[in-house]
Motif scaffolding. Sequence first.
Motif, PDB file in Angstrom:
ATOM      1  N   ILE A  89     -85.974 -61.176  -4.633  1.00 49.52           N
ATOM      2  CA  ILE A  89     -86.197 -62.328  -5.124  1.00 49.52           C
ATOM      3  C   ILE A  89     -84.849 -63.042  -5.733  1.00 49.52           C
ATOM      4  O   ILE A  89     -84.395 -62.062  -6.608  1.00 49.52           O
ATOM      5  CB  ILE A  89     -87.456 -62.407  -6.078  1.00 49.52           C
ATOM      6  CG1 ILE A  89     -88.635 -62.278  -5.364  1.00 49.52           C
ATOM      7  CG2 ILE A  89     -87.653 -64.019  -6.744  1.00 49.52           C
ATOM      8  CD1 ILE A  89     -89.814 -62.145  -6.359  1.00 49.52           C
ATOM      9  N   HIS A  90     -84.400 -63.851  -5.431  1.00 60.67           N
ATOM     10  CA  HIS A  90     -83.102 -64.577  -6.002  1.00 60.67           C
ATOM     11  C   HIS A  90     -83.398 -65.655  -7.025  1.00 60.67           C
ATOM     12  O   HIS A  90     -83.778 -66.497  -6.451  1.00 60.67           O
ATOM     13  CB  HIS A  90     -82.032 -64.795  -4.899  1.00 60.67           C
ATOM     14  CG  HIS A  90     -81.693 -63.853  -3.883  1.00 60.67           C
ATOM     15  ND1 HIS A  90     -80.977 -62.662  -4.286  1.00 60.67           N
ATOM     16  CD2 HIS A  90     -82.024 -63.554  -2.802  1.00 60.67           C
ATOM     17  CE1 HIS A  90     -80.973 -62.119  -3.202  1.00 60.67           C
ATOM     18  NE2 HIS A  90     -81.546 -62.524  -2.175  1.00 60.67           N
ATOM     19  N   ILE A  91     -82.857 -65.467  -8.083  1.00 58.38           N
ATOM     20  CA  ILE A  91     -83.350 -66.473  -9.422  1.00 58.38           C
ATOM     21  C   ILE A  91     -82.342 -66.870  -9.786  1.00 58.38           C
ATOM     22  O   ILE A  91     -81.250 -66.296 -10.321  1.00 58.38           O
ATOM     23  CB  ILE A  91     -84.669 -65.996 -10.412  1.00 58.38           C
ATOM     24  CG1 ILE A  91     -85.494 -65.360  -9.551  1.00 58.38           C
ATOM     25  CG2 ILE A  91     -84.924 -67.210 -11.128  1.00 58.38           C
ATOM     26  CD1 ILE A  91     -86.452 -64.679 -10.545  1.00 58.38           C
ATOM     27  N   GLY A  92     -81.767 -68.435  -9.931  1.00 56.07           N
ATOM     28  CA  GLY A  92     -80.623 -68.821 -10.550  1.00 56.07           C
ATOM     29  C   GLY A  92     -80.486 -68.501 -11.993  1.00 56.07           C
ATOM     30  O   GLY A  92     -81.865 -68.429 -12.466  1.00 56.07           O
ATOM     31  N   PRO A  93     -79.483 -68.344 -12.569  1.00 51.62           N
ATOM     32  CA  PRO A  93     -79.568 -68.071 -13.815  1.00 51.62           C
ATOM     33  C   PRO A  93     -79.860 -68.933 -14.969  1.00 51.62           C
ATOM     34  O   PRO A  93     -80.495 -68.852 -15.832  1.00 51.62           O
ATOM     35  CB  PRO A  93     -78.171 -67.305 -14.227  1.00 51.62           C
ATOM     36  CG  PRO A  93     -77.428 -68.211 -13.266  1.00 51.62           C
ATOM     37  CD  PRO A  93     -78.181 -68.146 -11.977  1.00 51.62           C
ATOM     38  N   GLU A  94     -79.732 -70.302 -14.531  1.00 44.16           N
ATOM     39  CA  GLU A  94     -80.249 -71.661 -15.167  1.00 44.16           C
ATOM     40  C   GLU A  94     -81.885 -71.641 -15.322  1.00 44.16           C
ATOM     41  O   GLU A  94     -82.445 -71.895 -16.120  1.00 44.16           O
ATOM     42  CB  GLU A  94     -79.758 -73.098 -14.667  1.00 44.16           C
ATOM     43  CG  GLU A  94     -79.981 -73.141 -13.243  1.00 44.16           C
ATOM     44  CD  GLU A  94     -79.241 -72.666 -12.273  1.00 44.16           C
ATOM     45  OE1 GLU A  94     -79.004 -73.117 -11.142  1.00 44.16           O
ATOM     46  OE2 GLU A  94     -78.576 -71.329 -12.480  1.00 44.16           O
ATOM     47  N   ARG A 140     -86.984 -71.620 -27.916  1.00 39.33           N
ATOM     48  CA  ARG A 140     -85.643 -71.963 -28.408  1.00 39.33           C
ATOM     49  C   ARG A 140     -84.685 -71.499 -27.251  1.00 39.33           C
ATOM     50  O   ARG A 140     -85.193 -70.893 -26.414  1.00 39.33           O
ATOM     51  CB  ARG A 140     -85.394 -71.170 -29.468  1.00 39.33           C
ATOM     52  CG  ARG A 140     -85.526 -69.735 -29.566  1.00 39.33           C
ATOM     53  CD  ARG A 140     -85.230 -68.651 -30.659  1.00 39.33           C
ATOM     54  NE  ARG A 140     -85.454 -67.461 -30.470  1.00 39.33           N
ATOM     55  CZ  ARG A 140     -86.626 -66.726 -30.641  1.00 39.33           C
ATOM     56  NH1 ARG A 140     -87.488 -67.067 -30.530  1.00 39.33           N
ATOM     57  NH2 ARG A 140     -86.380 -65.278 -30.306  1.00 39.33           N
ATOM     58  N   PRO A 141     -83.445 -71.977 -27.436  1.00 39.76           N
ATOM     59  CA  PRO A 141     -82.528 -71.675 -26.456  1.00 39.76           C
ATOM     60  C   PRO A 141     -82.337 -70.244 -25.981  1.00 39.76           C
ATOM     61  O   PRO A 141     -82.409 -69.348 -27.291  1.00 39.76           O
ATOM     62  CB  PRO A 141     -81.279 -72.379 -26.809  1.00 39.76           C
ATOM     63  CG  PRO A 141     -81.591 -73.446 -27.702  1.00 39.76           C
ATOM     64  CD  PRO A 141     -82.838 -72.964 -28.377  1.00 39.76           C
ATOM     65  N   SER A 142     -82.126 -69.871 -24.864  1.00 42.31           N
ATOM     66  CA  SER A 142     -81.796 -68.471 -24.823  1.00 42.31           C
ATOM     67  C   SER A 142     -80.582 -68.202 -23.890  1.00 42.31           C
ATOM     68  O   SER A 142     -80.391 -68.782 -22.942  1.00 42.31           O
ATOM     69  CB  SER A 142     -83.230 -67.794 -24.132  1.00 42.31           C
ATOM     70  OG  SER A 142     -83.024 -66.345 -23.646  1.00 42.31           O
ATOM     71  N   GLY A 143     -79.904 -67.072 -24.223  1.00 40.15           N
ATOM     72  CA  GLY A 143     -78.794 -66.650 -23.382  1.00 40.15           C
ATOM     73  C   GLY A 143     -79.221 -66.069 -22.344  1.00 40.15           C
ATOM     74  O   GLY A 143     -80.290 -65.525 -22.160  1.00 40.15           O
ATOM     75  N   PRO A 144     -78.223 -66.004 -21.082  1.00 40.99           N
ATOM     76  CA  PRO A 144     -78.687 -65.210 -19.809  1.00 40.99           C
ATOM     77  C   PRO A 144     -78.935 -63.716 -20.230  1.00 40.99           C
ATOM     78  O   PRO A 144     -77.876 -63.040 -20.840  1.00 40.99           O
ATOM     79  CB  PRO A 144     -77.627 -65.574 -18.925  1.00 40.99           C
ATOM     80  CG  PRO A 144     -76.250 -65.719 -19.872  1.00 40.99           C
ATOM     81  CD  PRO A 144     -77.074 -66.504 -21.054  1.00 40.99           C
ATOM     82  N   PRO A 145     -79.888 -63.154 -19.727  1.00 46.92           N
ATOM     83  CA  PRO A 145     -80.052 -61.754 -20.081  1.00 46.92           C
ATOM     84  C   PRO A 145     -79.045 -60.779 -19.289  1.00 46.92           C
ATOM     85  O   PRO A 145     -78.831 -61.222 -18.078  1.00 46.92           O
ATOM     86  CB  PRO A 145     -81.631 -61.497 -19.800  1.00 46.92           C
ATOM     87  CG  PRO A 145     -82.068 -62.499 -18.835  1.00 46.92           C
ATOM     88  CD  PRO A 145     -81.042 -63.765 -19.145  1.00 46.92           C
ATOM     89  N   LEU A 146     -78.841 -59.531 -19.826  1.00 49.28           N
ATOM     90  CA  LEU A 146     -78.184 -58.446 -18.799  1.00 49.28           C
ATOM     91  C   LEU A 146     -79.229 -57.298 -18.438  1.00 49.28           C
ATOM     92  O   LEU A 146     -79.467 -56.736 -19.471  1.00 49.28           O
ATOM     93  CB  LEU A 146     -77.218 -58.131 -19.791  1.00 49.28           C
ATOM     94  CG  LEU A 146     -76.147 -57.012 -19.088  1.00 49.28           C
ATOM     95  CD1 LEU A 146     -75.452 -57.490 -17.991  1.00 49.28           C
ATOM     96  CD2 LEU A 146     -75.160 -56.533 -20.218  1.00 49.28           C
ATOM     97  N   PHE A 147     -78.965 -57.031 -17.363  1.00 51.75           N
ATOM     98  CA  PHE A 147     -79.890 -55.984 -16.891  1.00 51.75           C
ATOM     99  C   PHE A 147     -78.774 -54.770 -16.715  1.00 51.75           C
ATOM    100  O   PHE A 147     -78.152 -54.780 -15.621  1.00 51.75           O
ATOM    101  CB  PHE A 147     -80.505 -56.394 -15.668  1.00 51.75           C
ATOM    102  CG  PHE A 147     -81.507 -57.346 -15.710  1.00 51.75           C
ATOM    103  CD1 PHE A 147     -82.874 -56.949 -16.291  1.00 51.75           C
ATOM    104  CD2 PHE A 147     -81.328 -58.617 -15.606  1.00 51.75           C
ATOM    105  CE1 PHE A 147     -83.706 -57.851 -16.431  1.00 51.75           C
ATOM    106  CE2 PHE A 147     -82.015 -59.577 -16.010  1.00 51.75           C
ATOM    107  CZ  PHE A 147     -83.616 -59.067 -16.327  1.00 51.75           C
ATOM    108  N   PRO A 148     -78.715 -53.560 -17.391  1.00 51.06           N
ATOM    109  CA  PRO A 148     -77.810 -52.738 -17.212  1.00 51.06           C
ATOM    110  C   PRO A 148     -78.018 -51.794 -16.053  1.00 51.06           C
ATOM    111  O   PRO A 148     -76.985 -50.974 -15.824  1.00 51.06           O
ATOM    112  CB  PRO A 148     -77.517 -52.140 -18.810  1.00 51.06           C
ATOM    113  CG  PRO A 148     -79.193 -51.861 -19.126  1.00 51.06           C
ATOM    114  CD  PRO A 148     -79.550 -53.505 -18.660  1.00 51.06           C
TER     115      PRO A 148
END
Length: 277
Positions: free
Chosen positions: A87-92, A104-112
Amino acid sequence: MAEQDWSSYWRSADQPLEAMHAHFVRHVYHRHSHETYSFGVTEDGAQAFTCRGGSHVSGSGMVMAFNPDDPHDGHAADELGFTYRMIHIGPELVTDVLADMTGRPSGPPLFPEPVVRDPLLARNLLALHRALLGNATALRRQEALAATVASIVRRAAVRSMEPAATAPGDARRVAHTVRRHLHDAYLGEVSAGELAAVTGRSRFAVYRAFKEVYGMPPSDYQRLLRLRAARRLIARGVPLGETAARSGFADQSHLTRWFVRCYGLSPGDFQKAALNG
């Protein structure tokens, strides 16, 4: 692709959301990346790939998690091949879902970690994938998307994404300058001398810095930008021959060859999915 290989694709008509179901025995993905987050589940067999400087294997029931612009390749780990759902999901869209959930606004998450062993995540991703490719209502798809994004962020993400910081500061500056130049000039011919001139570094220094920061040579990144441009044109219904010319490929066969190598399906199949999404 070989006769044993098959793939099906779905693309939303109004959101940056796509889904793929595929089985590959002989197909080998060329190193590439996506503008989106890409989450997958290996249903059967095992897929081997390199990502972020390491080698990984995703076996049956494992989850794959790629951040936007994570360079990776992929191939069957043995002669039996592998079946997977992606599944491909746009960051926005991811940040919109998170903001809606938290208020509340959220920054883009990081998957390590590119491979995650988590049966619950796998079940959630499979449920979302089946809703997207099946006959689920729009409401059910939205519910499954929200539940899956919440689950994978809570269980596998660590923090908001930040610019690559593992490379020395000068290498990052050089790489970012090259990246900006390629985004401006990817449709034309770009030479190593040109990149050296815009950065004030040697050709070798440019190559080394860009590959260290972005995981691929500048030439591969330029071709990736052309492929992304082609995807946008194809999704709008532009004929494939015209798409090839407008996105910087020599001809339709040239576009098709690289499209299959990087995305695992032909431009024609992608266009059918885009126009019927």
